[in-house]
Design an enzyme around this catalytic site. Structure first.
Site, PDB file in Angstrom:
ATOM      1  N   ASP A   2     -37.807  35.917 -30.735  1.00  0.00           N
ATOM      2  CA  ASP A   2     -37.719  34.459 -30.898  1.00  0.00           C
ATOM      3  C   ASP A   2     -37.659  33.800 -29.522  1.00  0.00           C
ATOM      4  O   ASP A   2     -36.781  34.118 -28.708  1.00  0.00           O
ATOM      5  CB  ASP A   2     -36.462  34.075 -31.696  1.00  0.00           C
ATOM      6  CG  ASP A   2     -36.553  34.485 -33.162  1.00  0.00           C
ATOM      7  OD1 ASP A   2     -37.624  34.958 -33.601  1.00  0.00           O
ATOM      8  OD2 ASP A   2     -35.546  34.324 -33.879  1.00  0.00           O
ATOM      9  N   LYS A  38     -37.286  37.864 -39.838  1.00  0.00           N
ATOM     10  CA  LYS A  38     -36.424  37.837 -41.020  1.00  0.00           C
ATOM     11  C   LYS A  38     -35.899  39.227 -41.378  1.00  0.00           C
ATOM     12  O   LYS A  38     -34.736  39.393 -41.736  1.00  0.00           O
ATOM     13  CB  LYS A  38     -37.156  37.213 -42.206  1.00  0.00           C
ATOM     14  CG  LYS A  38     -37.453  35.729 -41.963  1.00  0.00           C
ATOM     15  CD  LYS A  38     -38.071  35.056 -43.149  1.00  0.00           C
ATOM     16  CE  LYS A  38     -38.657  33.701 -42.761  1.00  0.00           C
ATOM     17  NZ  LYS A  38     -37.671  32.778 -42.186  1.00  0.00           N
ATOM     18  N   GLU A  79     -26.418  23.012 -47.819  1.00  0.00           N
ATOM     19  CA  GLU A  79     -25.049  22.469 -47.849  1.00  0.00           C
ATOM     20  C   GLU A  79     -24.456  22.418 -49.255  1.00  0.00           C
ATOM     21  O   GLU A  79     -23.254  22.287 -49.422  1.00  0.00           O
ATOM     22  CB  GLU A  79     -25.041  21.059 -47.269  1.00  0.00           C
ATOM     23  CG  GLU A  79     -25.309  21.068 -45.784  1.00  0.00           C
ATOM     24  CD  GLU A  79     -24.978  19.735 -45.149  1.00  0.00           C
ATOM     25  OE1 GLU A  79     -24.849  18.742 -45.880  1.00  0.00           O
ATOM     26  OE2 GLU A  79     -24.844  19.729 -43.920  1.00  0.00           O
ATOM     27  N   GLY A 126     -30.413  31.839 -43.793  1.00  0.00           N
ATOM     28  CA  GLY A 126     -30.877  32.503 -45.019  1.00  0.00           C
ATOM     29  C   GLY A 126     -30.864  34.018 -44.859  1.00  0.00           C
ATOM     30  O   GLY A 126     -30.574  34.757 -45.804  1.00  0.00           O
ATOM     31  N   ASP A 127     -31.175  34.478 -43.659  1.00  0.00           N
ATOM     32  CA  ASP A 127     -31.161  35.928 -43.416  1.00  0.00           C
ATOM     33  C   ASP A 127     -29.734  36.467 -43.502  1.00  0.00           C
ATOM     34  O   ASP A 127     -29.503  37.562 -44.030  1.00  0.00           O
ATOM     35  CB  ASP A 127     -31.758  36.239 -42.035  1.00  0.00           C
ATOM     36  CG  ASP A 127     -33.199  35.778 -41.942  1.00  0.00           C
ATOM     37  OD1 ASP A 127     -33.891  35.779 -42.981  1.00  0.00           O
ATOM     38  OD2 ASP A 127     -33.640  35.406 -40.839  1.00  0.00           O
ATOM     39  N   GLY A 187     -28.771  31.403 -32.053  1.00  0.00           N
ATOM     40  CA  GLY A 187     -29.583  32.618 -32.212  1.00  0.00           C
ATOM     41  C   GLY A 187     -29.359  33.249 -33.572  1.00  0.00           C
ATOM     42  O   GLY A 187     -28.237  33.281 -34.073  1.00  0.00           O
TER      43      GLY A 187
END
Ligand code: RIB
Length: 305
Positions: free
Chosen positions: A15, A42, A223, A252-253, A288
């Site tokens: 990234d 991901k 949220e 999400g990961d 990060g």
């Protein structure tokens, strides 16, 4: 006690994260504040999340034959993740994500590189390795036929399959029938079903996805928390934890890695979803994707509500 065993089949990226005060307008050049090179992807992020929580974790995927690939492996090894089955692809760059952080949000462009060369044959040759794990966790940053082959093989081996359908695309029912838990966010749910999943329509969209084959749908709602649904049962909603947000990349990961860990550790689904929400909340308190993944000790010492 044996550690929960999780195998992640998916992407690895470097990234390139640029911090700036606001997003540039079309055609505008802005001066940013900082740039960071941070391990991501991901698949790798989810592997780090599961490993930091105490899972015995294996990563399966592809990197290029370059410095970024080498460095991604070193980062995974720091978390004791097995990298023996990550393939190094000649004459191909490692996957890259260009991430702009501004206005408490992010914009991401991914160049798949070696992730696009993670092929079904690679997964099919690893039947023995996959069979040694409790949970198989798959995303969609590798070719669809590879993700599909991974779900099918895992199902054949009697493993619990979690599919995080990100980035979203329409999926074949033959693949969805092999999935125990599918974990879209609201937008991914809309892409998968073609149904507007806002407001009261959420349950309708989740029911439509269940009809396509998975045993359970777990939708992450930012949220608003998350919600899960089994066929013929009522929708269950779980609140989010509220924390000071530094960087939402990889939230999400973190959720998926936390869910995989908790299910492999034998938590009931309602407990696993609460645990995953906590892991996801903690992950956004640091810059990060992988850097923010918490340990069990982090979860215990930080009081979040
Ligand atoms: O989910 C966040 C990840 O998406 C980033 O780490 C980036 O690599 C992209 O794959």
């Amino acid at each position: 006690m044996n550690k929960p065993r999780i195998v992640v089949i998916g992407s690895l990226n470097m990234d390139i994260v640029v911090e700036t005060s606001r997003f540039p307008r079309v055609g505008e050049t802005l001066t940013g504040e900082h740039v960071h090179f941070i391990p991501g992807g991901k698949g790798a992020n989810q592997a780090v999340a599961a490993a930091r929580l105490g899972g015995q974790t294996t990563m399966i995927g592809s990197i290029g034959d370059d410095m970024f690939g080498k460095s991604l492996i070193e980062y995974l090894n720091q978390d004791a993740i097995s990298t023996d089955h990550i393939k190094r692809i000649a004459d191909t760059p490692t996957g890259i994500a260009s991430i702009t952080l501004a206005e408490s949000d992010n914009r991401i462009v991914v160049i798949p590189g070696a992730n696009a060369k993670c092929l079904p044959e690679h997964i099919q040759a690893l039947e023995q390795v996959i069979s040694e794990h409790d949970i198989v966790l798959v995303q969609l940053e590798i070719p669809l036929e590879t993700a599909s082959a991974a779900c099918e093989l895992a199902k054949k081996l009697g493993k619990t399959v979690i599919l995080n359908p990100a980035p979203a695309r329409k999926l074949p029912e033959s693949m969805l029938k092999c999935v125990d838990y599918i974990t879209p966010n609201r937008l991914e749910l809309e892409t998968l079903t073609g149904i507007d999943a806002s407001g009261d329509q959420l349950q309708t969209a989740m029911e439509a996805l269940l009809e396509m084959g998975p045993s359970c749908v777990v939708t992450t709602l930012g949220e608003e928390g998350s919600a899960f649904l089994h066929k013929g049962e009522s929708l269950v909603k779980v609140s989010a934890y509220h924390v000071p947000v530094v960087d939402t990349t990889g939230a999400g990961d973190a959720y998926n890695g936390g869910l995989a860990y908790a299910l492999a550790a034998g938590y009931a689904l309602n407990e696993a979803v609460v645990f995953a929400s906590k892991v996801s909340a903690m992950s956004v308190t640091k810059l990060g994707a992988q850097a923010g993944m918490p340990t069990q000790a982090d979860l215990n010492k930080l009081s979040i509500q």
